[in-house]
Design a protein around this motif. Structure first.
Motif, PDB file in Angstrom:
ATOM      1  N   VAL A  92       0.869  -1.171   0.000  1.00  0.00           N
ATOM      2  CA  VAL A  92       0.000   0.000   0.000  1.00  0.00           C
ATOM      3  C   VAL A  92       0.911   1.227   0.000  1.00  0.00           C
ATOM      4  N   TYR A  93       0.668   2.112  -0.937  1.00  0.00           N
ATOM      5  CA  TYR A  93       1.486   3.313  -1.083  1.00  0.00           C
ATOM      6  C   TYR A  93       0.745   4.508  -0.493  1.00  0.00           C
ATOM      7  N   TYR A  94       1.464   5.263   0.334  1.00  0.00           N
ATOM      8  CA  TYR A  94       0.905   6.425   1.005  1.00  0.00           C
ATOM      9  C   TYR A  94       1.646   7.692   0.601  1.00  0.00           C
ATOM     10  N   CYS A  95       0.894   8.755   0.373  1.00  0.00           N
ATOM     11  CA  CYS A  95       1.526  10.058   0.228  1.00  0.00           C
ATOM     12  C   CYS A  95       1.406  10.800   1.553  1.00  0.00           C
ATOM     13  N   ALA A  96       2.327  11.722   1.764  1.00  0.00           N
ATOM     14  CA  ALA A  96       2.363  12.429   3.034  1.00  0.00           C
ATOM     15  C   ALA A  96       2.938  13.824   2.847  1.00  0.00           C
TER      16      ALA A  96
END
Length: 123
Positions: A92-96
């Motif tokens: 799962v790829y998250y932006c922050a």
């Protein structure tokens, strides 16, 4: 504040995907942005980051030469172009959003997080 990540999906080994992260609720071009990923049963790890202007980027060694981070400050969006994908990129790829103009490789360096988008690379 909202960070809406999209673009994940199922792709074969060697394929490509482009993730997007649309930001709202804050002054986007005042902050660095980052991408992290989390595989099942593992901790969240740094993937790539970009400074407020896009002038500075940073990558995890595992994705250097294959992934490219970019941003469009006019449209409050950050991107992650992923090429030559491998099964080990499955996560799962998250932006922050970073705390300031720069960016960090640490999760503690980020104040806002998106909900994540799943990338699955089949062998």
């Amino acid at each position: 504040v909202q960070l809406q990540a999209s673009g994940g999906g199922l792709v074969q080994t060697g394929g490509s995907l482009r993730l997007s992260c649309a930001a709202s609720g804050f002054t986007f071009n005042n902050y660095g942005m980052g991408w992290f990923r989390q595989a099942p049963g593992k901790e969240r790890r740094f993937v790539a980051a970009i400074s407020w202007s896009g002038g500075t980027t940073d990558y995890a060694d595992s994705v250097k030469g294959r992934f490219t981070v970019s941003r469009d400050n006019d449209n409050n969006t950050v991107y992650l172009e992923m090429n030559s994908l491998k099964p080990e990129d499955t996560a799962v790829y998250y932006c922050a959003t970073a705390w300031g103009y720069g960016s960090s490789t640490r999760t503690s360096g980020y104040r806002y997080w998106g909900q994540g988008t799943l990338v699955t690379v089949s062998s």
